[in-house]
Design an enzyme around this catalytic site. Structure first.
Site, short mmCIF file in Angstrom:
data_model
loop_
_atom_site.label_atom_id
_atom_site.label_comp_id
_atom_site.label_asym_id
_atom_site.label_seq_id
_atom_site.Cartn_x
_atom_site.Cartn_y
_atom_site.Cartn_z
N ARG A 17 -8.75 -1.18 -0.42
CA ARG A 17 -8.15 -2.50 -0.20
C ARG A 17 -6.66 -2.41 -0.54
O ARG A 17 -6.18 -1.44 -1.12
CB ARG A 17 -8.80 -3.56 -1.10
CG ARG A 17 -10.29 -3.75 -0.93
CD ARG A 17 -10.74 -4.02 0.49
NE ARG A 17 -10.15 -5.16 1.13
CZ ARG A 17 -10.79 -6.28 1.47
NH1 ARG A 17 -12.07 -6.39 1.19
NH2 ARG A 17 -10.18 -7.26 2.11
N SER A 18 -5.93 -3.47 -0.19
CA SER A 18 -4.50 -3.45 -0.52
C SER A 18 -4.27 -3.56 -2.02
O SER A 18 -3.26 -3.07 -2.53
CB SER A 18 -3.77 -4.54 0.24
OG SER A 18 -4.42 -5.78 0.11
N GLU B 53 0.82 -1.21 0.00
CA GLU B 53 0.00 0.00 0.00
C GLU B 53 0.86 1.26 0.00
O GLU B 53 0.37 2.35 0.31
CB GLU B 53 -0.95 0.00 1.21
CG GLU B 53 -1.94 -1.15 1.16
CD GLU B 53 -3.05 -1.04 2.20
OE1 GLU B 53 -3.01 -0.12 3.03
OE2 GLU B 53 -3.95 -1.89 2.16
N LYS C 83 -9.51 5.70 4.91
CA LYS C 83 -8.25 4.95 4.98
C LYS C 83 -7.93 4.41 3.59
O LYS C 83 -8.74 3.69 3.01
CB LYS C 83 -8.44 3.79 5.97
CG LYS C 83 -7.21 2.93 6.21
CD LYS C 83 -7.57 1.75 7.12
CE LYS C 83 -6.36 0.86 7.35
NZ LYS C 83 -6.74 -0.53 7.64
N LYS D 99 -15.76 -1.29 3.64
CA LYS D 99 -15.13 -1.67 2.37
C LYS D 99 -16.24 -2.22 1.49
O LYS D 99 -16.70 -3.35 1.70
CB LYS D 99 -14.10 -2.77 2.60
CG LYS D 99 -12.85 -2.35 3.37
CD LYS D 99 -12.06 -3.60 3.74
CE LYS D 99 -10.64 -3.29 4.17
NZ LYS D 99 -9.99 -4.49 4.77
#
Ligand code: PGA
Ligand code: ZN
Length: 427
Positions: A365-366, A205, A387, A336
Site C-alpha cells: 500500500r502507499s 511511495e 508491486k 492487497k
C-alpha cells in the site's frame, strides 16, 4: 511442543507517512513468535474492508486505539489456545467474530495484522522463512517487480492525475539483475527531470514527485529515461496504475492537470492512444471501479497484448474476481491482503485468478512499514509479480532487499519469473 497460540498482543507503531498503524505479536506454546503489521492505502476502493480509525480531533482522527483494543480483547480471547498452523480456522474465527461484510466491527487493520502474525508464527515454528513455509515442496519463482518511477494522483498531491508511472524489467534474468535495471532507469529519470526543472522531490511511495505540464509528458519522460539508461523496451517496459476512480466515474473522466473532461468512449481512445504510442505492458484500473463497461471495452481492445489489472475494481475479493472473469473485465488481479482483511481470503481471490490463467500481482500500500511479509507472500505463493512502490525510501527498499536475500537463499535453484510472471493466457 504444541503450536497453540499462547500470547497475542497489539501495539501502535507508525507507518511511512507518519501515521499510526497496528502491529501484532503472537507467541506459540513452543516459543515460536510471529509479527504482522497493517499497511494503509490512500486511494482506496469503496468496497475495500474498513480500517478501524478512532476519528476525533487527535492525530487527524487516524489513531488506532480501538483496533488495538479489538486485538488485545475479543480477538485474543477467541484465538488463545487455537493451533497457529490452521490458518483457515484462525481466519474463519476472525471473520465470524467480526460478523460484518467489510470487517467494520474489528477493523481490517486489526484482522490482517493478526492473520499475518499467526502465519509468521506458524512458519517460525517450522524453522522456515515464510516463503519456504508457504511453498512447501513446490518450486516457486522470484516475482517480476513492478517499480514506480514517478508518483502521482493521491500519492503526489494530484500533481499529475495518473497515480503510478512504473517499469517492469521483463528482460532481466534474475531478481538481482531486475533491480539493477530499475535502479538505472530510476536515476536516469531523476537526472532528466532535474535538468528540465521538473523534479519536485519524492512522492509517497518514493517515486519522483513530478512537475510535468501534462500526464503524457510523464510517459514521454519515462520512455526517454529507459532510453537514457540504455535499455530496449523488450528489456524494460512501462506499466501504469491509472487509479481512475480517483478522477472519474462511468461516463466522466476529468484530468485536472489538462483541465479536460472525457466521456468513457473518449477516455478509452486516450488510453488506447498511449498503449499504441508508448512501450506499455500493463495497465491497472484504467476505468473507475463501477465502470464495468469501460473495463470490458478496454480489455476487449488490448487484453490480448497487455495486462489489465483490477485493483479498486476487484479489492482482493474472490467473488468480484469471479465476476470479472465472466465479464472479461480484466486479466489480472492486484492482491492487497489488507483490502480484504485475512490471509485466507487473499488466497481465495488469488486461486480464482490463477485458475483462469490471470496475472497475479501481490501489492504493498502507499502507507507501509519496514515489514517485508509481502515479498515472502509473492514468492511463496508463486504469483509471478510484486508491486511495492518505488526504488527509494526504506519501507520500499526493505522489501526489494528482502527479495535479494530470498534469491540468494534459493541458491542454484532460484528461478526469476521475468516476463513469464505476466498472464500467459490473456483475456
Ligand atoms: P493505495 O495505492 O495503497 O494508496 O491504495 C496503491 C494502488 O492503488 O495500487
Ligand atoms: Zn492501484
Amino acid at each position: 511442543m504444541s503450536t497453540s497460540i499462547q500470547h497475542l498482543h497489539a501495539r501502535r507503531i507508525w507507518d511511512s507517512r507518519g501515521r499510526p498503524t497496528v502491529e501484532v505479536d503472537v507467541q506459540l506454546s513452543n516459543g515460536a513468535q510471529g509479527r504482522g503489521v497493517a499497511p494503509a492505502g490512500a486511494s482506496r476502493g469503496s468496497r475495500e474492508a474498513l480500517e478501524l480509525r478512532d476519528g476525533g480531533p487527535l492525530l487527524g482522527g487516524l489513531d488506532v486505539s480501538q483496533a488495538l483494543a479489538q486485538v488485545n480483547g475479543p480477538i485474543a480471547q477467541a484465538l488463545l489456545g487455537m493451533d497457529a498452523c490452521e490458518q483457515a480456522k484462525i481466519d474463519q474465527t476472525l471473520i465470524a467474530l467480526d460478523g460484518t461484510s467489510l470487517k467494520s466491527r474489528l477493523g481490517a487493520n486489526a484482522t490482517i495484522a493478526t492473520s499475518l502474525a499467526v502465519l509468521q508464527a506458524a512458519a517460525a515454528s517450522e524453522g522456515l522463512p515464510l516463503w519456504r513455509y508457504l511453498a512447501g515442496d513446490k518450486a516457486v519463482r522470484l516475482p517480476l517487480p513492478e517499480i514506480q518511477i514517478f508518483g502521482g494522483g493521491a500519492h503526489a498531491g494530484r500533481r499529475v492525475d495518473i497515480q503510478d508511472f512504473l517499469v517492469m524489467p521483463v528482460g532481466a534474468q534474475s531478481f538481482d539483475e531486475a533491480l539493477v535495471m530499475v535502479a538505472n532507469v530510476y536515476h536516469a529519470a531523476g537526472k532528466l527531470m532535474a535538468a528540465a526543472g521538473k523534479l519536485a522531490g519524492v512522492a509517497d511511495e518514493g517515486g519522483w514527485w513530478p512537475a510535468f505540464d501534462s500526464n503524457e509528458e510523464a510517459l514521454q519522460t519515462l520512455t526517454r529515461a529507459i532510453d537514457a539508461a540504455g535499455y530496449r523496451y523488450d528489456q524494460v517496459a512501462i506499466s501504469l496504475d491509472i487509479a481512475a476512480s480517483e478522477f472519474g466515474r462511468a461516463g466522466a473522466y476529468k484530468l485536472g492537470l489538462e483541465q479536460q473532461e472525457f466521456d468513457s468512449e473518449a477516455w478509452l481512445q486516450v488510453l488506447l492512444g498511449w498503449v499504441n504510442k508508448y512501450p506499455i505492458l500493463s495497465i491497472e484500473d484504467p476505468f473507475a471501479e463501477g465502470d464495468t463497461a469501460g473495463m470490458q471495452a478496454f480489455t476487449n481492445a488490448v487484453g490480448q497484448r497487455i495486462q489489465v489489472v483490477g485493483d479498486d475494481y476487484l479489492v482482493t475479493q474472490a467473488s468480484l474476481v469471479a465476476q470479472a472473469i465472466q465479464d472479461k473485465a480484466c486479466n489480472a488481479v492486484l492482491l492487497k491482503p489488507n483490502q480484504i482483511g485475512t490471509i485466507t481470503e487473499t488466497v481465495q481471490a488469488m486461486d480464482v485468478a490463477r485458475t483462469a490463467g490471470w496475472g497475479m500481482v501481490v501489492s504493498a500500500r502507499s502507507g507501509e512499514t519496514e515489514d517485508t511479509a509481502i515479498v515472502h507472500l509473492a514468492t511463496g505463493w508463486d504469483t509471478g509479480q510484486l508491486k511495492v512502490g518505488s526504488f527509494a525510501r526504506s519501507e520500499r527498499m526493505a522489501k526489494w532487499n528482502e527479495g535479494l536475500r530470498i534469491e540468494e537463499a534459493m541458491g542454484g535453484k532460484a528461478v526469476f519469473a521475468g516476463k513469464q510472471g505476466l498472464p500467459q493466457k490473456p483475456a
